[in-house]
Design a protein around this motif. Sequence first.
Motif, PDB file in Angstrom:
ATOM      1  N   ILE A 252       0.896  -1.078  -0.012  1.00 61.38           N
ATOM      2  CA  ILE A 252      -0.169  -0.173   0.014  1.00 61.38           C
ATOM      3  C   ILE A 252       0.994   1.348   0.132  1.00 61.38           C
ATOM      4  O   ILE A 252       1.845   1.312   0.705  1.00 61.38           O
ATOM      5  N   ARG A 253       0.606   2.349  -0.775  1.00 57.96           N
ATOM      6  CA  ARG A 253       1.083   3.621  -0.798  1.00 57.96           C
ATOM      7  C   ARG A 253       0.117   4.535  -0.081  1.00 57.96           C
ATOM      8  O   ARG A 253      -1.089   4.780  -0.362  1.00 57.96           O
ATOM      9  N   ARG A 254       0.467   5.091   1.095  1.00 59.24           N
ATOM     10  CA  ARG A 254      -0.172   5.864   2.028  1.00 59.24           C
ATOM     11  C   ARG A 254       0.775   6.964   2.372  1.00 59.24           C
ATOM     12  O   ARG A 254       1.720   6.903   2.796  1.00 59.24           O
ATOM     13  N   ASP A 255       0.244   8.194   2.098  1.00 55.75           N
ATOM     14  CA  ASP A 255       0.866   9.370   2.213  1.00 55.75           C
ATOM     15  C   ASP A 255       2.212   9.612   1.757  1.00 55.75           C
ATOM     16  O   ASP A 255       3.191   9.887   2.226  1.00 55.75           O
ATOM     17  N   GLY A 256       2.340   8.843   0.622  1.00 55.59           N
ATOM     18  CA  GLY A 256       3.699   8.992   0.178  1.00 55.59           C
ATOM     19  C   GLY A 256       4.623   7.804   0.380  1.00 55.59           C
ATOM     20  O   GLY A 256       5.475   7.438  -0.323  1.00 55.59           O
ATOM     21  N   LYS A 257       4.413   7.239   1.454  1.00 61.81           N
ATOM     22  CA  LYS A 257       5.093   5.898   1.820  1.00 61.81           C
ATOM     23  C   LYS A 257       4.668   4.702   1.202  1.00 61.81           C
ATOM     24  O   LYS A 257       3.547   4.254   1.365  1.00 61.81           O
ATOM     25  N   ILE A 258       5.384   3.709   1.092  1.00 61.52           N
ATOM     26  CA  ILE A 258       5.165   2.143   0.548  1.00 61.52           C
ATOM     27  C   ILE A 258       5.075   1.364   1.748  1.00 61.52           C
ATOM     28  O   ILE A 258       6.218   1.254   2.619  1.00 61.52           O
ATOM     29  N   LEU A 259       3.845   0.657   2.217  1.00 59.05           N
ATOM     30  CA  LEU A 259       3.996  -0.214   3.436  1.00 59.05           C
ATOM     31  C   LEU A 259       3.708  -1.673   2.774  1.00 59.05           C
ATOM     32  O   LEU A 259       2.846  -1.789   1.826  1.00 59.05           O
ATOM     33  N   ASP A 260       4.212  -2.638   3.340  1.00 53.53           N
ATOM     34  CA  ASP A 260       3.838  -4.103   3.322  1.00 53.53           C
ATOM     35  C   ASP A 260       2.332  -4.101   3.894  1.00 53.53           C
ATOM     36  O   ASP A 260       2.156  -3.808   5.055  1.00 53.53           O
ATOM     37  N   ALA A 261       1.496  -4.764   2.996  1.00 51.69           N
ATOM     38  CA  ALA A 261       0.282  -5.187   3.457  1.00 51.69           C
ATOM     39  C   ALA A 261       0.200  -6.575   4.275  1.00 51.69           C
ATOM     40  O   ALA A 261       0.243  -7.540   3.628  1.00 51.69           O
ATOM     41  N   THR A 262      -0.110  -6.702   5.459  1.00 50.58           N
ATOM     42  CA  THR A 262      -0.363  -7.838   6.227  1.00 50.58           C
ATOM     43  C   THR A 262      -1.780  -8.117   5.990  1.00 50.58           C
ATOM     44  O   THR A 262      -2.663  -7.394   5.706  1.00 50.58           O
ATOM     45  N   ALA A 263      -2.131  -9.198   6.793  1.00 50.50           N
ATOM     46  CA  ALA A 263      -3.463  -9.502   6.852  1.00 50.50           C
ATOM     47  C   ALA A 263      -4.436  -8.828   7.553  1.00 50.50           C
ATOM     48  O   ALA A 263      -5.552  -8.542   7.278  1.00 50.50           O
ATOM     49  N   ASP A 264      -3.794  -8.070   8.659  1.00 48.70           N
ATOM     50  CA  ASP A 264      -4.316  -7.276   9.419  1.00 48.70           C
ATOM     51  C   ASP A 264      -4.312  -5.648   9.140  1.00 48.70           C
ATOM     52  O   ASP A 264      -4.885  -4.766   9.974  1.00 48.70           O
ATOM     53  N   THR A 265      -3.732  -5.271   8.061  1.00 49.05           N
ATOM     54  CA  THR A 265      -3.602  -4.034   7.558  1.00 49.05           C
ATOM     55  C   THR A 265      -5.010  -3.577   7.268  1.00 49.05           C
ATOM     56  O   THR A 265      -5.609  -3.988   6.407  1.00 49.05           O
ATOM     57  N   VAL A 266      -5.254  -2.185   7.517  1.00 53.71           N
ATOM     58  CA  VAL A 266      -6.586  -1.556   7.478  1.00 53.71           C
ATOM     59  C   VAL A 266      -6.414  -0.791   6.372  1.00 53.71           C
ATOM     60  O   VAL A 266      -5.459   0.188   6.280  1.00 53.71           O
ATOM     61  N   ILE A 267      -7.450  -0.580   5.369  1.00 55.49           N
ATOM     62  CA  ILE A 267      -7.135   0.060   4.086  1.00 55.49           C
ATOM     63  C   ILE A 267      -8.045   1.601   4.435  1.00 55.49           C
ATOM     64  O   ILE A 267      -9.243   1.401   4.859  1.00 55.49           O
ATOM     65  N   HIS A 268      -7.486   2.277   3.688  1.00 49.31           N
ATOM     66  CA  HIS A 268      -7.966   3.954   4.083  1.00 49.31           C
ATOM     67  C   HIS A 268      -8.257   4.615   2.647  1.00 49.31           C
ATOM     68  O   HIS A 268      -7.837   3.926   1.544  1.00 49.31           O
ATOM     69  N   ALA A 269      -9.274   5.327   2.715  1.00 49.74           N
ATOM     70  CA  ALA A 269      -9.488   6.091   1.403  1.00 49.74           C
ATOM     71  C   ALA A 269      -8.414   6.688   1.154  1.00 49.74           C
ATOM     72  O   ALA A 269      -7.780   7.211   1.652  1.00 49.74           O
ATOM     73  N   GLY A 270      -8.234   6.843  -0.352  1.00 51.97           N
ATOM     74  CA  GLY A 270      -6.995   7.353  -0.922  1.00 51.97           C
ATOM     75  C   GLY A 270      -5.772   6.566  -0.964  1.00 51.97           C
ATOM     76  O   GLY A 270      -4.793   7.145  -1.464  1.00 51.97           O
ATOM     77  N   ASP A 271      -5.859   5.526  -0.365  1.00 51.63           N
ATOM     78  CA  ASP A 271      -4.611   4.537  -0.296  1.00 51.63           C
ATOM     79  C   ASP A 271      -4.524   4.149  -1.771  1.00 51.63           C
ATOM     80  O   ASP A 271      -5.481   3.783  -2.640  1.00 51.63           O
ATOM     81  N   ILE A 272      -3.425   3.850  -2.357  1.00 54.60           N
ATOM     82  CA  ILE A 272      -3.048   2.967  -3.573  1.00 54.60           C
ATOM     83  C   ILE A 272      -2.729   1.557  -3.253  1.00 54.60           C
ATOM     84  O   ILE A 272      -1.462   1.626  -2.542  1.00 54.60           O
TER      85      ILE A 272
END
Length: 563
Positions: A252-272
């Motif tokens: 996930i790219r959030r606020d310009g940063k790239i995060l590894d998505a785990t099973a528990d990662t919550v998705i926000h509006a505006g995320d890529i």
Amino acid sequence: MIDWFVQTLRSYPEIAIFLSLGLGYYFGSFTYKGLGLGAVTATLIAAVIIGQLGITIGSPLKPTFFLMFLFAIGYGVGPQFVRGIAQDGIPQALFAVVVCFFCLGAAYGGAKLAGYSVGSAAGLYAGSQTISASMGLATDAINRLGLSPEEAKKTLDAMPVAYAVTYIFGTIGSAIVLALLGPALLGIDLEAACKRYEEKHGGKREAGGPGTAWHQFEFRAFRVKERGPVVGKTSQEAEALIPDQRVFIQSIRRDGKILDATADTVIHAGDIVAVAGRREVLVSLLGAGADEVNDRELLAVPIEGVDVYVTNKDVDGKTLAQLANQPGARGVFLRRIVRGATATNIPILADTQLHRGDIVTLVGRTQDVTVATKMLGYPDRATDVADVAFIGAAITIGALLGALVYKVGSVPLTLSTSGGVLIAGLFFGWLRSVRPTFGRIPSPTVWFMNSVGLNVFIAVVGISSGPGFVAGLQQLGFSLFLWGVAVTTVPLILAMYVGKYLFRFDDAIVLGACSGARTTTASLGMINDRAKSQIPGLGYTVTYAVGNTLLTVWGMVLVILLT
């Protein structure tokens, strides 16, 4: 020049062996619609021709390479052989046993009716059933009959004559009988039967197979809109919105940063979000109005493809649908399943079961593939190094056990070194499938031991028997070929009807089971072509493992029955 060449081959018989191999593999590689002489028959013919020069070869060479070949055979089929005997493959294993008795009975009856000698009968059996390895055990048995050297040589020289004459129809005829006549005799529409099988076992639900989420996937990036259906959900919850599909949020790219998505990662509006799966499924999951984004950095996820050797007893016998729900399967796609010594491609369906000894190809993020590999077994990474200490010790143990002679009254009973090594191969091949920390033999090495080991043995047999080959062929005549046709055809026809009406195998796999029990790979290829499917291969691996073992041993049994 010719005289020098002939004299050189007589002085250095090892050159004659390599010449036979070179000619055999070259001419054996030519095929027409998948059918040809094959390396074994072509090597034998080349060796017989070279043997007309009167070349003498020392005795230790032939059994040495034959033991290497037998061990490779046992090692390759061991996991399927043991599983077929001990677990849910019992019906297929029993079917293979019945077919093997048909083959033995047909060869015994044909030899008796034709009045053939023991050597000719052994060759008739080996050629008509295309089981070259049986000649080695038949040779051991003949050498134990107490014949005079002259009589023993005459008997042994008759074997390759009968083998060469009957092998061609044994190969081509079995393919014709099973692939072309089989569906008509059984009243099967093979292509339709395979389609029904795929639908019944999950092929239409896209849980597996070519063109499904199991086999092919894309990696895309999408921007999550304000009211998208995945907003506020974890990655696992979002993936579960379409339960019949395999889609995974990888990063996930959030606020310009790239995060590894785990099973528990919550998705926000505006995320890529970068998602793996089929494109139409991805769009449906994220909303019909989802915007696809070409984010090269986000999509630069480390992807790995790994072959995994299945050894975990907890996954043995489980279906792909069951395994897909395991936590360790998240983020991983299955590309291929290979099973058995012949590396048969197994169809990827929801109900397809994994077994110990299978090699599966996984694709996904490196960290996900690592987790899935631990769940299934061990990574089968490419290597050129074989455990030669293991090979030498295993063959030695098998040969020593086979050399033991037990007497029942005045009758000596023995496995022979050949039989002992074959059993050792079966045992250690199975052991490797459950304890893969030792005994690794790369597939190319197994192929070399299997193919070259047998063909060196065949070359020595052909060169040694060359002078008597022509005379034997003139004596036996065209009738030998006709007997070969009968001994090839009768067991196959019986096998088809027994498989369909007694064992009640599915129409889609019954012919594959017949091919495996008779160890005729050429016919399986033709059956798959006619079916336009790999489904018949599901009946091939267990029956091949059992058939390859028993048909080899029958070479010794036939000699005993005829003496």
